[in-house]
Design a protein around this motif. Structure first.
Motif, PDB file in Angstrom:
ATOM      1  N   MET A   1       0.844  -1.180   0.000  1.00 34.26           N
ATOM      2  CA  MET A   1       0.000   0.000   0.000  1.00 34.26           C
ATOM      3  C   MET A   1       0.894   1.250   0.000  1.00 34.26           C
ATOM      4  N   LYS A   2       0.553   2.204  -0.823  1.00 41.72           N
ATOM      5  CA  LYS A   2       1.345   3.421  -0.921  1.00 41.72           C
ATOM      6  C   LYS A   2       1.002   4.394   0.190  1.00 41.72           C
ATOM      7  N   GLN A   3       2.000   5.180   0.574  1.00 38.51           N
ATOM      8  CA  GLN A   3       1.843   6.217   1.587  1.00 38.51           C
ATOM      9  C   GLN A   3       2.215   7.554   0.972  1.00 38.51           C
ATOM     10  N   LEU A   4       1.519   8.615   1.406  1.00 38.17           N
ATOM     11  CA  LEU A   4       1.823   9.965   0.953  1.00 38.17           C
ATOM     12  C   LEU A   4       2.685  10.676   1.989  1.00 38.17           C
ATOM     13  N   TYR A   5       3.683  11.397   1.501  1.00 35.69           N
ATOM     14  CA  TYR A   5       4.554  12.195   2.360  1.00 35.69           C
ATOM     15  C   TYR A   5       4.752  13.558   1.724  1.00 35.69           C
ATOM     16  N   LEU A   6       4.760  14.577   2.549  1.00 39.17           N
ATOM     17  CA  LEU A   6       5.092  15.923   2.102  1.00 39.17           C
ATOM     18  C   LEU A   6       6.585  16.108   2.308  1.00 39.17           C
ATOM     19  N   ILE A   7       7.274  16.555   1.281  1.00 38.20           N
ATOM     20  CA  ILE A   7       8.709  16.823   1.385  1.00 38.20           C
ATOM     21  C   ILE A   7       8.874  18.321   1.614  1.00 38.20           C
ATOM     22  N   ALA A   8       9.548  18.656   2.706  1.00 37.98           N
ATOM     23  CA  ALA A   8       9.760  20.056   3.081  1.00 37.98           C
ATOM     24  C   ALA A   8      11.225  20.247   3.436  1.00 37.98           C
ATOM     25  N   VAL A   9      11.603  21.498   3.648  1.00 36.83           N
ATOM     26  CA  VAL A   9      12.976  21.831   4.046  1.00 36.83           C
ATOM     27  C   VAL A   9      12.919  22.477   5.421  1.00 36.83           C
ATOM     28  N   ILE A  10      13.689  21.907   6.345  1.00 36.21           N
ATOM     29  CA  ILE A  10      13.841  22.453   7.692  1.00 36.21           C
ATOM     30  C   ILE A  10      15.330  22.640   7.935  1.00 36.21           C
ATOM     31  N   ALA A  11      15.718  23.831   8.315  1.00 28.30           N
ATOM     32  CA  ALA A  11      17.137  24.144   8.591  1.00 28.30           C
ATOM     33  C   ALA A  11      18.040  23.689   7.442  1.00 28.30           C
ATOM     34  N   GLY A  12      17.557  23.883   6.215  1.00 27.69           N
ATOM     35  CA  GLY A  12      18.350  23.570   5.031  1.00 27.69           C
ATOM     36  C   GLY A  12      18.353  22.115   4.606  1.00 27.69           C
ATOM     37  N   GLU A  13      17.654  21.229   5.319  1.00 29.71           N
ATOM     38  CA  GLU A  13      17.635  19.795   5.002  1.00 29.71           C
ATOM     39  C   GLU A  13      16.249  19.354   4.535  1.00 29.71           C
ATOM     40  N   HIS A  14      16.218  18.481   3.528  1.00 29.05           N
ATOM     41  CA  HIS A  14      14.960  17.922   3.048  1.00 29.05           C
ATOM     42  C   HIS A  14      14.482  16.845   4.020  1.00 29.05           C
ATOM     43  N   VAL A  15      13.206  16.934   4.402  1.00 29.72           N
ATOM     44  CA  VAL A  15      12.612  15.980   5.340  1.00 29.72           C
ATOM     45  C   VAL A  15      11.251  15.557   4.817  1.00 29.72           C
ATOM     46  N   ALA A  16      10.700  14.490   5.404  1.00 33.79           N
ATOM     47  CA  ALA A  16       9.383  13.996   5.019  1.00 33.79           C
ATOM     48  C   ALA A  16       8.441  14.079   6.210  1.00 33.79           C
ATOM     49  N   LEU A  17       7.210  14.493   5.935  1.00 35.10           N
ATOM     50  CA  LEU A  17       6.164  14.521   6.956  1.00 35.10           C
ATOM     51  C   LEU A  17       5.014  13.650   6.468  1.00 35.10           C
ATOM     52  N   PRO A  18       4.427  12.826   7.345  1.00 37.84           N
ATOM     53  CA  PRO A  18       3.306  11.984   6.913  1.00 37.84           C
ATOM     54  C   PRO A  18       2.110  12.845   6.512  1.00 37.84           C
ATOM     55  N   ALA A  19       1.618  12.641   5.317  1.00 40.50           N
ATOM     56  CA  ALA A  19       0.542  13.480   4.782  1.00 40.50           C
ATOM     57  C   ALA A  19      -0.764  13.317   5.547  1.00 40.50           C
ATOM     58  N   GLY A  20      -0.945  12.209   6.236  1.00 43.08           N
ATOM     59  CA  GLY A  20      -2.186  11.978   6.966  1.00 43.08           C
ATOM     60  C   GLY A  20      -2.441  12.976   8.082  1.00 43.08           C
ATOM     61  N   LEU A  21      -1.387  13.624   8.583  1.00 37.26           N
ATOM     62  CA  LEU A  21      -1.540  14.620   9.644  1.00 37.26           C
ATOM     63  C   LEU A  21      -1.642  16.044   9.101  1.00 37.26           C
TER      64      LEU A  21
END
Length: 144
Positions: free
Chosen positions: A1-21
């Protein structure tokens, strides 16, 4: 099953946040400072006739408060039924992947270990999976 993640930049680094929240991604017009709050609170901001607490994600990593610039993106998350804005440097993309996050390996620098819950390892890159619940209530994780 696929999961959605938002890719953002925090303090210059790319990170992933769970899209469900995530409720939405917005641009902050103005943040009003709040006296006597934790240093990770960047202020309050208005969003669609609501007032939300703006969390400074950079503070958790560097220990330095971010300057809130007009038009800076915030990721609106819903934690325990309340909405909060997570101040980020940029929002890059939304990815849909069948890859499940793996455990954190090794020692992460400074505050990254506190806000990360796992690693999302894709073919071409690895993202630290961020825990929005910890960002809005860091005391709860320390108590656990």
């Amino acid at each position: 099953m696929k999961q959605l993640y938002l890719i953002a930049v925090i303090a210059g680094e790319h990170v992933a946040l769970p899209a469900g929240l995530i409720d939405s991604v917005v641009k902050v017009r103005e943040a009003v400072p709040v006296p006597s709050v934790g240093p990770f609170v960047a202020g309050l901001f208005a969003l669609r006739s609501r007032v939300l607490t703006l969390i400074d994600c950079q503070y958790f990593v560097t220990g330095d408060a971010a300057e809130v610039a007009r038009g800076q993106p915030a990721v609106v998350v819903v934690v325990a039924g309340c909405a909060y804005g997570l101040l980020v440097d940029a929002v890059i993309d939304v990815i849909d992947t069948p890859v499940k996050p793996g455990p954190l390996r090794g020692q992460l620098p400074a505050g990254w270990g506190a806000i990360g819950t796992g690693l999302l390892e894709l073919v071409d890159t690895t993202y630290l999976l961020i825990d929005p619940e910890y960002l809005v209530n860091p005391a709860a994780r320390r108590a656990a």
